[in-house]
Design a protein around this motif. Structure first.
Motif, short mmCIF file in Angstrom:
data_model
loop_
_atom_site.label_atom_id
_atom_site.label_comp_id
_atom_site.label_asym_id
_atom_site.label_seq_id
_atom_site.Cartn_x
_atom_site.Cartn_y
_atom_site.Cartn_z
N ARG A 59 17.80 6.59 52.38
CA ARG A 59 17.02 6.20 53.85
C ARG A 59 15.43 6.64 53.78
N LEU A 60 14.47 5.42 53.76
CA LEU A 60 13.47 5.30 53.80
C LEU A 60 12.62 5.39 55.04
N ASP A 61 12.03 6.70 55.50
CA ASP A 61 11.64 6.49 56.94
C ASP A 61 10.18 6.10 56.61
N LEU A 62 9.79 5.02 57.45
CA LEU A 62 8.38 4.45 57.47
C LEU A 62 7.51 5.00 58.13
N ALA A 63 7.91 5.79 59.28
CA ALA A 63 6.88 6.54 60.02
C ALA A 63 6.57 7.71 59.54
N ARG A 64 7.54 8.53 59.04
CA ARG A 64 7.25 9.83 58.53
C ARG A 64 6.89 9.87 57.05
N ARG A 65 7.09 8.35 56.48
CA ARG A 65 6.81 8.33 55.09
C ARG A 65 7.51 9.38 54.18
N GLU A 66 8.75 9.22 54.39
CA GLU A 66 9.67 10.29 53.80
C GLU A 66 10.93 9.27 53.19
N GLY A 81 5.35 0.78 59.65
CA GLY A 81 6.85 0.51 59.81
C GLY A 81 7.26 0.65 61.32
N GLY A 82 6.19 1.07 62.13
CA GLY A 82 6.85 0.96 63.41
C GLY A 82 7.86 1.82 64.02
N GLY A 83 8.29 3.03 63.37
CA GLY A 83 9.25 3.86 63.46
C GLY A 83 10.58 3.42 62.76
N ARG A 84 10.43 2.44 61.79
CA ARG A 84 11.60 1.77 61.24
C ARG A 84 12.27 3.06 60.23
N ILE A 85 13.58 2.78 59.78
CA ILE A 85 14.24 3.39 58.78
C ILE A 85 14.87 2.40 57.98
N LEU A 86 14.53 2.29 56.77
CA LEU A 86 15.41 1.14 56.08
C LEU A 86 16.37 2.05 54.88
N ALA A 87 17.53 1.70 55.18
CA ALA A 87 18.95 2.29 54.55
C ALA A 87 19.30 1.29 53.47
N PHE A 88 19.73 1.98 52.47
CA PHE A 88 20.05 1.31 51.26
C PHE A 88 21.02 2.10 50.27
N GLU A 89 22.10 1.84 49.74
CA GLU A 89 23.02 2.51 48.79
C GLU A 89 22.95 3.97 49.15
N GLY A 90 23.02 4.62 50.36
CA GLY A 90 22.79 5.89 50.95
C GLY A 90 21.46 6.53 50.94
N LEU A 111 7.65 11.52 46.90
CA LEU A 111 6.90 10.58 46.19
C LEU A 111 5.66 10.70 46.60
N SER A 112 4.56 9.99 45.66
CA SER A 112 3.36 9.79 45.97
C SER A 112 3.15 8.66 46.88
N ALA A 113 1.85 8.77 47.41
CA ALA A 113 1.46 7.46 48.14
C ALA A 113 1.68 6.29 47.67
N GLY A 114 1.48 6.01 46.29
CA GLY A 114 1.42 4.67 45.63
C GLY A 114 2.99 4.49 45.44
N GLU A 115 4.02 5.51 45.13
CA GLU A 115 5.19 5.28 44.73
C GLU A 115 5.87 4.86 46.20
N PHE A 116 5.61 5.46 47.23
CA PHE A 116 6.12 5.26 48.44
C PHE A 116 5.76 3.79 48.85
N ASP A 117 4.47 3.12 48.71
CA ASP A 117 4.17 1.99 49.21
C ASP A 117 4.88 0.98 48.38
N LEU A 118 5.02 1.23 46.90
CA LEU A 118 5.87 0.56 46.19
C LEU A 118 7.20 0.21 46.59
N LEU A 119 7.91 1.23 46.83
CA LEU A 119 9.34 1.45 47.38
C LEU A 119 9.35 0.69 48.73
N VAL A 120 8.58 0.60 49.42
CA VAL A 120 8.56 -0.18 50.58
C VAL A 120 8.49 -1.69 50.66
N ALA A 121 7.46 -2.04 49.42
CA ALA A 121 7.51 -3.42 49.23
C ALA A 121 8.77 -3.90 48.71
N PHE A 122 9.46 -3.22 47.90
CA PHE A 122 10.70 -3.57 47.24
C PHE A 122 11.68 -3.55 48.61
#
Length: 242
Positions: A145-152, A134-143, A163-174
């Motif tokens: 916040r998906l922090d790609l660097a912290r994986r939160e 994620g390079g420190g990006r945060i993806l924001a949608f509908e309130g 989220l489990s690692a698998g759930e997090f990666d699937l959400l990032v893909a979406f």
């Protein structure tokens, strides 16, 4: 050095994996049952668990649920060949991946590296030319916040959503492909970097878990929609924050 806990009642498998993974730079502990596993898990840091479903006493599925109730430690389940039910239930319990017995140790090694890399754990170095998650990006949608660097993932109320690692990666893909229909094969490739096996339902299970954690009514999802005959569509508009 990543610390892996192998849990299997078969002594030969424990010995094989301890030697094989130890020879590839991992610290390995081994347990023959759930009681031994939980003692080791609670005694020190474990970076990944390889967990057999069929164990004496408490089975691997229940142990997976116990670990996941209080920890996001990655879990790879070992299941019997062709036993789709165990694979689906394991994913429902929060496992990150699965492998059927008998397995090739090199395939297990590849799965371990992939899961640790996705989880941002130790022992998953970034290759030359590859960027960090994620390079420190945060993806924001509908309130959300998906922090790609912290994986939160933080809810609109600011609450950390586990989220489990698998759930997090699937959400990032979406979130990185919003308002676009993605097939199950595409999602598996984006989230896990591998091709789907015939009748692989792991994506459906992970989508169901994400819906339960993110949708107001999981039975009538508005964020992650099912496209009949096509796959899934992430309906939100996504903004990238630095």
């Amino acid at each position: 050095m990543p610390h892996i806990l192998v849990v299997d009642d078969d002594r030969e498998i424990r010995t094989l994996l301890t030697r094989f993974l130890g020879g590839h730079g991992y610290r390995v502990s081994a347990a023959k049952d759930g009681a031994e596993m939980m003692r080791m898990f609670e005694a020190g840091r474990i970076d990944l668990i390889i967990l057999d479903v069929m164990l004496p006493g408490e089975d691997g599925l229940n142990l997976c649920r116990r670990v996941r109730a209080g920890s996001a430690t990655p879990i790879i389940m070992l299941t019997a060949v062709g036993d789709e039910t165990d694979r689906i239930v394991g994913l429902e319990m929060g496992a990150d991946d699965y492998l059927s017995k008998p397995f090739n140790p090199r395939e297990l090694l590849a799965r371990i590296k992939a899961v640790l890399r996705r989880a941002g754990g130790p022992g998953a170095p970034v290759s030359a030319g590859e960027t960090t998650s994620g390079g420190g990006r945060i993806l924001a949608f509908e309130g959300w916040r998906l922090d790609l660097a912290r994986r939160e993932l933080h809810s609109p109320e600011g609450v950390l959503t586990q989220l489990s690692a698998g759930e997090f990666d699937l959400l990032v893909a979406f979130a990185e492909h919003p308002q676009r229909v993605l097939t199950r094969d595409q999602l598996l490739d984006l989230a896990r970097g591998r091709v789907a096996a015939p009748f692989d339902r792991s994506i459906d299970v992970q989508v169901s878990r994400l819906r339960r954690k993110m949708e107001a009514d999981p039975a009538e999802p508005v964020l992650i929609k099912t496209v009949r005959g096509g796959g899934y569509l992430f309906s939100a508009s996504v903004k990238v924050e630095k």
